[in-house]
Design a protein around this motif. Sequence first.
Motif, mmCIF file in Angstrom:
data_model
loop_
_atom_site.group_PDB
_atom_site.id
_atom_site.type_symbol
_atom_site.label_atom_id
_atom_site.label_comp_id
_atom_site.label_asym_id
_atom_site.label_seq_id
_atom_site.Cartn_x
_atom_site.Cartn_y
_atom_site.Cartn_z
ATOM 1 N N MET A 269 0.824 -1.202 0.000
ATOM 2 C CA MET A 269 0.000 0.000 0.000
ATOM 3 C C MET A 269 0.856 1.250 0.000
ATOM 4 S SD MET A 269 -3.247 -0.616 2.547
ATOM 5 C CE MET A 269 -2.251 -1.253 3.880
ATOM 6 N N LEU A 270 0.236 2.332 -0.417
ATOM 7 C CA LEU A 270 0.848 3.650 -0.348
ATOM 8 C C LEU A 270 -0.146 4.573 0.342
ATOM 9 C CD1 LEU A 270 3.350 5.370 -1.517
ATOM 10 C CD2 LEU A 270 1.680 6.163 -3.210
ATOM 11 N N ALA A 271 0.339 5.378 1.262
ATOM 12 C CA ALA A 271 -0.503 6.391 1.910
ATOM 13 C C ALA A 271 -0.088 7.761 1.395
ATOM 14 C CB ALA A 271 -0.342 6.336 3.419
ATOM 15 N N SER A 272 -1.061 8.651 1.270
ATOM 16 C CA SER A 272 -0.774 10.015 0.847
ATOM 17 C C SER A 272 -1.600 10.977 1.682
ATOM 18 C CB SER A 272 -1.096 10.204 -0.642
ATOM 19 O OG SER A 272 -2.453 9.883 -0.922
ATOM 20 N N SER A 273 -1.022 12.137 1.986
ATOM 21 C CA SER A 273 -1.741 13.173 2.734
ATOM 22 C C SER A 273 -1.810 14.426 1.888
ATOM 23 C CB SER A 273 -1.040 13.468 4.057
ATOM 24 O OG SER A 273 0.229 14.075 3.838
ATOM 25 N N SER A 274 -2.839 15.238 2.135
ATOM 26 C CA SER A 274 -3.099 16.320 1.197
ATOM 27 C C SER A 274 -3.648 17.585 1.854
ATOM 28 C CB SER A 274 -4.099 15.830 0.139
ATOM 29 O OG SER A 274 -4.555 16.877 -0.689
ATOM 30 N N HIS A 275 -3.515 18.657 1.113
ATOM 31 C CA HIS A 275 -4.111 19.932 1.489
ATOM 32 C C HIS A 275 -5.642 19.857 1.464
ATOM 33 C CE1 HIS A 275 -4.138 24.227 2.153
ATOM 34 N NE2 HIS A 275 -4.721 24.496 0.996
ATOM 35 N N ASP A 276 -6.175 18.774 0.866
ATOM 36 C CA ASP A 276 -7.642 18.606 0.823
ATOM 37 C C ASP A 276 -8.191 18.025 2.122
ATOM 38 O OD1 ASP A 276 -7.135 15.862 0.737
ATOM 39 O OD2 ASP A 276 -7.660 15.619 -1.374
ATOM 40 N N LYS A 277 -7.336 17.941 3.181
ATOM 41 C CA LYS A 277 -7.722 17.508 4.529
ATOM 42 C C LYS A 277 -7.888 15.991 4.673
ATOM 43 C CE LYS A 277 -10.414 21.797 4.937
ATOM 44 N NZ LYS A 277 -11.741 22.385 5.280
ATOM 45 N N THR A 278 -7.433 15.225 3.685
ATOM 46 C CA THR A 278 -7.613 13.773 3.733
ATOM 47 C C THR A 278 -6.293 13.018 3.677
ATOM 48 O OG1 THR A 278 -7.723 13.354 1.340
ATOM 49 C CG2 THR A 278 -9.761 14.077 2.423
ATOM 50 N N ILE A 279 -6.379 11.746 4.062
ATOM 51 C CA ILE A 279 -5.319 10.763 3.819
ATOM 52 C C ILE A 279 -5.943 9.698 2.936
ATOM 53 C CG2 ILE A 279 -3.717 9.106 4.839
ATOM 54 C CD1 ILE A 279 -5.288 11.488 7.201
ATOM 55 N N LYS A 280 -5.253 9.301 1.899
ATOM 56 C CA LYS A 280 -5.752 8.245 1.028
ATOM 57 C C LYS A 280 -4.808 7.045 1.064
ATOM 58 C CE LYS A 280 -8.385 11.101 -2.258
ATOM 59 N NZ LYS A 280 -9.716 10.479 -2.026
ATOM 60 N N LEU A 281 -5.397 5.843 0.980
ATOM 61 C CA LEU A 281 -4.639 4.615 0.878
ATOM 62 C C LEU A 281 -4.824 4.041 -0.524
ATOM 63 C CD1 LEU A 281 -5.453 2.892 4.308
ATOM 64 C CD2 LEU A 281 -3.550 4.392 3.720
ATOM 65 N N TRP A 282 -3.706 3.647 -1.140
ATOM 66 C CA TRP A 282 -3.716 3.161 -2.517
ATOM 67 C C TRP A 282 -3.154 1.743 -2.560
ATOM 68 C CZ3 TRP A 282 -5.501 7.030 -5.899
ATOM 69 C CH2 TRP A 282 -5.467 8.343 -5.390
ATOM 70 N N ARG A 283 -3.721 0.911 -3.420
ATOM 71 C CA ARG A 283 -3.224 -0.449 -3.607
ATOM 72 C C ARG A 283 -2.117 -0.419 -4.661
ATOM 73 N NH1 ARG A 283 -8.105 -3.464 -4.105
ATOM 74 N NH2 ARG A 283 -8.101 -2.880 -6.321
ATOM 75 N N MET A 284 -0.958 -0.942 -4.313
ATOM 76 C CA MET A 284 0.180 -0.810 -5.204
ATOM 77 C C MET A 284 0.071 -1.664 -6.464
ATOM 78 S SD MET A 284 2.360 1.442 -4.431
ATOM 79 C CE MET A 284 3.697 0.842 -5.455
#
Length: 497
Positions: A269-284
């Motif tokens: 997995m990859l996690a990302s954080s953003s100025h849009d106030k969220t954290i997203k988890l992605w399947r590699m």
Amino acid sequence: MAVAIAQIVETEGTFTENQIQDLLNSLLPVLHFIHSHNVIHRDIKPGNIIRRADKQLVLVDFGAAKIATGTALLKTGTSIGSPEYIAPEQARGKAFFTSDLYSLGVTCLYLLTQVSPFDLFDPGEDAWIWRQYLAKNPVSEQLGKMLDKMIENATNRRYQTAVEVLKEINTQVAIDLAVPQTISKLVKPAPTPTLTQQQTYNWQCFHTLTGHKNLIYSVAFSPNGEVVASGSDDKTIKLWGVEDAQEIVTLIGHTNSVYTVAFSPDGLMLASSSHDKTIKLWRMKDGQEIRTLLGHINSVYGAAFSPDGEIIASCSWDKTIKIWRVQDGQEIRTLAGHTNLVYFVAFSPDGETIASCSWDRTVKIWRVKDGKLIRTLTGHTDSVRCIAFSPNGDFLASGSHDNTIKIWWVKDWQEVLTITGHSWYVDSIAFSPDGEILASSSNQIIKIWRVKDGQEICNIAGHTNSVYSVNFSPEGEFLASGSSDKTIKIWQNTMFV
């Protein structure tokens, strides 16, 4: 087989100045450790220092050690220790932390001269005459003055702490970062690199990756070292092949700048954080979004997986840190205590603590299991922008807008080293996998520092604008950097070529 240095000096002869410096660099961190825990050794002498089969020097025999708490230091008791090596106040039944420094200094005199300390002091003149016995083994004026100060008769004229002596040895604020896991097992510091050794830390640009439409805030290597992820102000995440420099996929889903990208420990997995106030988890395996974590009420600057990959910590402009369960994305708890935006979070390698750094100029340490604030680290004079734990978990590094990097000892959260040399904000830092070097970025420049003493060993230039992120590959062969010049550069350490 371990051998006492008392035996070594008898068979191999007197120590050289370099050997004395090596001895001090090995043992002073041990004294710093035990003194910070209110313990005085009280019997430092050549017979209680051993050289192991791997040539590492170790302080042993804590049978005479004393816990120094409250007024215990001021009480007169029974004289403990070896008469030739103990400090005058210790002979009178009083021991201080600086008494250990005195004994270590006298030990050095014996090793340089192979003469009993009783004969190195002239009671009629009330003076040390050890230089008369140096024969063909001269020492520098700097080392001589340092030893003289260690063996001063009056305690207030000696060095007061082991760190003070280390500063003198290493010319700037420096403490050996190979601190013992236990008192009796010291890892000897790496020797000061020769010019040839320093040249192995040359980094050449291996690839320049282009494709983002705006600045890059974060770069990260996958656990197998084959992929680099980048998060950008253009709202996207890109995955790149390290060997061929080809873009693999672009992940789209955030509605504003992506500040941090982080791989899960298993690389799935990859996690990302953003100025849009969220954290997203992605399947590699296919780049698909798994879930979005909602709860912060302002920009999310940092995100990090725990070492076991079961939880994620995130930090935000809303002044909080949140801990989330990866399996279902549920928020476990919120950590509040910072008084301004929180820039970055990092898990300790054992997963038991979280460090966070903030615009409020502090670093805070939290216990993972219950979210309790353990310690607040102060010392930076401006915003603390980035933090990183050493791979063995013994140290925490912090980079600040005061242009400095500080190293903190996790055992007691004391500052042990301040690295200066950048002329602008320190935006990112990263330890190498072996923990021996530290990379940092400021403005357009990346610097590589020797962790042992904070010496700069490499200056990397190539970006045309500010570098906001640096990270080492898992084997340490590559260093990735992301910049506001819209590029990611992968640098290769020439020692691997």
